[in-house]
Motif scaffolding. Structure first.
Motif, mmCIF file in Angstrom:
data_model
loop_
_atom_site.group_PDB
_atom_site.id
_atom_site.type_symbol
_atom_site.label_atom_id
_atom_site.label_comp_id
_atom_site.label_asym_id
_atom_site.label_seq_id
_atom_site.Cartn_x
_atom_site.Cartn_y
_atom_site.Cartn_z
ATOM 1 N N UNK A 196 0.828 -1.202 0.000
ATOM 2 C CA UNK A 196 0.000 0.000 0.000
ATOM 3 C C UNK A 196 0.870 1.264 0.000
ATOM 4 N N UNK A 197 1.841 1.304 0.897
ATOM 5 C CA UNK A 197 2.733 2.470 1.003
ATOM 6 C C UNK A 197 3.535 2.644 -0.290
ATOM 7 N N UNK A 198 4.016 1.517 -0.846
ATOM 8 C CA UNK A 198 4.826 1.589 -2.069
ATOM 9 C C UNK A 198 3.990 2.101 -3.242
ATOM 10 N N UNK A 199 2.707 1.691 -3.303
ATOM 11 C CA UNK A 199 1.829 2.183 -4.371
ATOM 12 C C UNK A 199 1.598 3.684 -4.208
ATOM 13 N N UNK A 200 1.536 4.105 -2.945
ATOM 14 C CA UNK A 200 1.311 5.511 -2.646
ATOM 15 C C UNK A 200 2.504 6.369 -3.064
ATOM 16 N N UNK A 201 3.702 5.909 -2.730
ATOM 17 C CA UNK A 201 4.916 6.689 -2.996
ATOM 18 C C UNK A 201 5.547 6.350 -4.344
ATOM 19 N N UNK A 202 5.314 5.150 -4.851
ATOM 20 C CA UNK A 202 5.933 4.725 -6.109
ATOM 21 C C UNK A 202 7.389 4.327 -5.923
ATOM 22 N N UNK A 203 8.002 3.878 -7.015
ATOM 23 C CA UNK A 203 9.434 3.567 -6.964
ATOM 24 C C UNK A 203 9.788 2.222 -6.376
ATOM 25 N N UNK A 204 8.781 1.324 -6.280
ATOM 26 C CA UNK A 204 9.066 0.019 -5.692
ATOM 27 C C UNK A 204 10.141 -0.734 -6.479
ATOM 28 N N UNK A 205 10.044 -0.649 -7.818
ATOM 29 C CA UNK A 205 10.987 -1.408 -8.638
ATOM 30 C C UNK A 205 12.091 -0.530 -9.221
ATOM 31 N N UNK A 206 12.370 0.593 -8.535
ATOM 32 C CA UNK A 206 13.462 1.470 -8.984
ATOM 33 C C UNK A 206 14.796 0.746 -8.848
ATOM 34 N N UNK A 207 15.800 1.242 -9.572
ATOM 35 C CA UNK A 207 17.125 0.612 -9.509
ATOM 36 C C UNK A 207 17.174 -0.636 -10.365
ATOM 37 N N UNK A 208 18.061 -1.544 -10.029
ATOM 38 C CA UNK A 208 18.199 -2.782 -10.784
ATOM 39 C C UNK A 208 18.058 -3.986 -9.871
ATOM 40 N N UNK A 209 16.857 -4.167 -9.296
ATOM 41 C CA UNK A 209 16.686 -5.242 -8.307
ATOM 42 C C UNK A 209 17.001 -6.630 -8.867
ATOM 43 N N UNK A 210 16.799 -6.820 -10.166
ATOM 44 C CA UNK A 210 17.035 -8.160 -10.724
ATOM 45 C C UNK A 210 18.525 -8.472 -10.848
ATOM 46 N N UNK A 211 19.361 -7.439 -10.717
ATOM 47 C CA UNK A 211 20.803 -7.658 -10.818
ATOM 48 C C UNK A 211 21.392 -8.193 -9.513
ATOM 49 N N UNK A 212 20.597 -8.169 -8.423
ATOM 50 C CA UNK A 212 21.157 -8.606 -7.143
ATOM 51 C C UNK A 212 21.376 -10.109 -7.149
ATOM 52 N N UNK A 213 22.363 -10.585 -6.380
ATOM 53 C CA UNK A 213 22.649 -12.024 -6.333
ATOM 54 C C UNK A 213 21.451 -12.811 -5.790
ATOM 55 N N UNK A 214 21.300 -14.061 -6.187
ATOM 56 C CA UNK A 214 20.124 -14.858 -5.830
ATOM 57 C C UNK A 214 19.960 -15.022 -4.329
ATOM 58 N N UNK A 215 21.097 -15.140 -3.610
ATOM 59 C CA UNK A 215 20.990 -15.396 -2.171
ATOM 60 C C UNK A 215 20.419 -14.209 -1.405
ATOM 61 N N UNK A 216 20.440 -13.011 -2.023
ATOM 62 C CA UNK A 216 19.869 -11.849 -1.345
ATOM 63 C C UNK A 216 18.358 -12.013 -1.172
ATOM 64 N N UNK A 217 17.765 -12.938 -1.928
ATOM 65 C CA UNK A 217 16.318 -13.172 -1.841
ATOM 66 C C UNK A 217 15.934 -14.133 -0.714
ATOM 67 N N UNK A 218 16.937 -14.591 0.063
ATOM 68 C CA UNK A 218 16.655 -15.559 1.132
ATOM 69 C C UNK A 218 16.246 -14.878 2.447
#
Lengths: 155, 143
Positions: free
Chosen positions: B48-70
């Motif tokens: 909800x907050x992210x929709x309000x402010x925007x920018x949730x997918x800013x940057x290059x989140x897919x470039x982060x290493x896989x283990x950061x998702x743990x």
């Protein structure tokens, strides 16, 4: 404080200490996400994956529910408190406080409020009065933590 | 500056408050169920907050290493542990021992990853924390 048996107590202490280790890993993982994406993303992703992980754990472990009575609705709001924490720290991280100041003041707020909650038995949790020894232990651990925060790392 | 300091303190208060609320929920259900609600409600709130402010997918989140998702999976166990412990040893001891574990494991992680830092400060800090844990435990054996 009401004392559980000593071996149980040791087990609880070991579990809490290990949980602190998990917290370090979490900070490392989520912090790495934040380095690539936004701070919102670094909080949103672990909440999303965590929701599914918790469902999976619940299906596998099938923990026994302690009460059939409905708890008050506010007990479901702990996640909001956690979400606001992320927003507050993302503001203070970029202020003059930086990382060390944010962590140090956060520790202070956390300890003072925890002690207050214990003494009053806030939110329906057991009431307990900290002993002199508890305060001594607290002084040692907080002093050591502050040294690590301000002098122990290159940040 | 004073305002930011107040916000940082408030953030710490909220960490403790959140653990108490989750602990209360664990009393009525179970620690893992409490962890589920913490993550689910938090997810709805942040979305909800992210929709309000925007920018949730800013940057290059897919470039982060896989283990950061743990982090989420580790977090589920961490929150469940906190809810379980706070009803048994209280808010202050739970917070104190989690802090001790976080600080000492943080030093170990820093050293593994080769982060710069003063060796003597690290030794002194870890020593004080271990002493504090010894004091806390010693109190119990005489009770």
């Amino acid at each position: 404080m009401s004392q559980p048996s000593q071996s149980k107590q040791l087990g609880y202490f070991a579990a809490a200490f290990s949980a602190g280790g998990l917290l370090s890993l979490m900070v490392l993982f989520n912090g790495t996400l934040a380095a690539y994406g936004s701070l919102f993303f670094a909080s949103w992703v672990p909440h999303l994956t965590g929701t599914f992980a918790a469902l999976l754990f619940l299906m596998i472990l099938r923990p026994k529910r302690s009460e059939s009575a409905r708890p008050p609705f506010w007990v479901y709001l702990g996640g909001i408190s956690g979400g606001v924490t992320v927003m507050l720290t993302s503001a203070t991280l970029n202020s003059a406080l930086a990382l060390s100041g944010t962590i140090a003041l956060g520790l202070a707020g956390q300890m003072v409020f925890s002690l207050f909650a214990d003494m009053r038995g806030l939110l329906g949790l057991p009431q307990r009065t900290p002993t002199a020894r508890d305060y001594l232990a607290l002084s040692f651990i907080i002093a050591g933590s502050l040294i690590l925060i301000f002098f122990g790392s290159g940040t | 500056m004073i305002w930011f300091a107040a916000l940082a303190i408030l953030a710490g208060v909220l960490v403790s408050l959140s653990r108490q609320i989750n602990g209360r929920l664990a009393l009525s259900t179970s620690a893992m169920e409490s962890s589920f609600w913490n993550h689910f409600v938090g997810l709805v709130f942040i979305t909800f907050i992210a929709l309000l402010f925007g920018g949730l997918f800013a940057g290059e989140p897919l470039a982060s290493p896989w283990w950061a998702y743990l982090g989420g999976t580790v977090g589920v166990i961490f929150i469940a542990a906190g809810s379980w412990l706070i009803t048994r040893i209280g808010a202050a001891q739970t917070a104190l021992l989690i802090i001790a574990g976080q600080m000492i494991s943080g030093v170990i992680l820093d050293m593994i990853m080769g982060a710069p830092g003063d060796l003597w400060a690290r030794a002194l800090g870890v020593g004080l924390i271990l002493a504090g844990m010894w004091v806390a435990q010693g109190g119990k054996s005489r009770a």
